[in-house]
Design an enzyme around this catalytic site. Structure first.
Site, mmCIF file in Angstrom:
data_model
loop_
_atom_site.group_PDB
_atom_site.id
_atom_site.type_symbol
_atom_site.label_atom_id
_atom_site.label_comp_id
_atom_site.label_asym_id
_atom_site.label_seq_id
_atom_site.Cartn_x
_atom_site.Cartn_y
_atom_site.Cartn_z
ATOM 1 N N CYS A 190 -9.341 4.133 -6.325
ATOM 2 C CA CYS A 190 -8.035 3.467 -6.242
ATOM 3 C C CYS A 190 -8.001 2.681 -4.937
ATOM 4 C CB CYS A 190 -6.885 4.465 -6.380
ATOM 5 S SG CYS A 190 -6.787 5.713 -5.075
ATOM 6 N N ARG A 248 -3.845 8.353 -6.408
ATOM 7 C CA ARG A 248 -4.335 8.344 -7.791
ATOM 8 C C ARG A 248 -5.761 8.872 -7.953
ATOM 9 N NH1 ARG A 248 -3.057 2.153 -8.548
ATOM 10 N NH2 ARG A 248 -3.650 2.312 -6.351
ATOM 11 N N ASP A 280 0.622 2.429 -8.921
ATOM 12 C CA ASP A 280 0.531 3.051 -7.601
ATOM 13 C C ASP A 280 1.833 3.804 -7.327
ATOM 14 O OD1 ASP A 280 0.339 3.706 -4.985
ATOM 15 O OD2 ASP A 280 -0.271 1.719 -4.293
HETATM 16 P P1 4NP Z 1 -3.541 5.213 -3.928
HETATM 17 O O1 4NP Z 1 -2.083 4.889 -3.341
HETATM 18 O O2 4NP Z 1 -4.280 3.895 -3.967
HETATM 19 O O3 4NP Z 1 -3.258 5.741 -5.281
HETATM 20 O O4 4NP Z 1 -4.170 6.216 -2.981
HETATM 21 C C1 4NP Z 1 -1.879 4.255 -2.106
HETATM 22 C C2 4NP Z 1 -1.760 4.991 -0.972
HETATM 23 C C3 4NP Z 1 -1.530 4.383 0.239
HETATM 24 C C4 4NP Z 1 -1.439 3.003 0.295
HETATM 25 C C5 4NP Z 1 -1.573 2.252 -0.844
HETATM 26 C C6 4NP Z 1 -1.807 2.881 -2.055
HETATM 27 N N1 4NP Z 1 -1.181 2.357 1.535
HETATM 28 O O5 4NP Z 1 -1.038 1.125 1.556
HETATM 29 O O6 4NP Z 1 -1.105 3.013 2.580
#
Ligand code: 4NP
Length: 154
Positions: free
Chosen positions: A9, A15, A123
């Site tokens: 991800c 995710r 997300d």
């Molecule tokens: P992930 O979610 O891609 O599912 O781990 C996110 C977690 C943090 C961030 C973006 C997406 N962030 O920009 O910090």
């Protein structure tokens, strides 16, 4: 030799840590290795988001010891299958592939569901816990399909 599967991800805290834990729970550890990482480096070394840990735990899966990692080009050598959570992750990983063999390893996770209304795992980072429950549900459905497919008797 184990079949190695990588879940990807953006941040590797919401995710893909769930996808790693869920798929691992469905596979024989003697035959499969499952890992996850993010295309971004913002959270490298951190544990999964507490909301991902919570929804996994409620479903009897412990992801609390996982640590965020960033995708590296060398991972094309290590992993046999790479599943991305959304379109951005898909294109970002694909852009790093230098051979057709590498490109063929990259799949959008929800393509395994063959449901045209579900293209991306959203997300959940900026939303509430409900988003994590939904994300768990669709990742779990996709992982059921993958586990069934890769553990089919020859
Ligand atoms: P992930 O979610 O891609 O599912 O781990 C996110 C977690 C943090 C961030 C973006 C997406 N962030 O920009 O910090």
């Amino acid at each position: 030799m184990k079949t190695k599967i990588l879940m990807v991800c953006l941040g590797n805290i919401c995710r893909s840590p769930l996808a790693e834990g869920i798929l691992r729970s469905k596979l024989d550890p003697d035959n499969f290795k499952v890992a996850s990482c993010g295309t971004g480096n913002y959270h490298v070394g951190k544990a999964p988001d507490s909301r991902s840990i919570k929804v996994a735990k409620a479903n009897h899966i412990d992801i609390s010891n996982q640590k965020a990692d960033q995708f590296k080009i060398e991972y094309f050598e290590i992993y046999d299958m790479i599943y991305t959570m959304d379109e951005d992750n898909y294109h970002n990983v694909l852009a790093l592939a230098s051979t057709q063999e590498d490109r063929d390893k990259v799949h959008s996770l929800l393509d395994v569901l063959a449901d045209p209304t579900l293209k991306e795992v959203p997300d959940p980072y900026y939303g509430g816990e409900q988003g994590f429950t939904y994300v768990f549900k669709i990742i779990n459905q996709a992982c059921d399909m993958i586990a069934e497919d890769i553990q089919k008797p020859e």
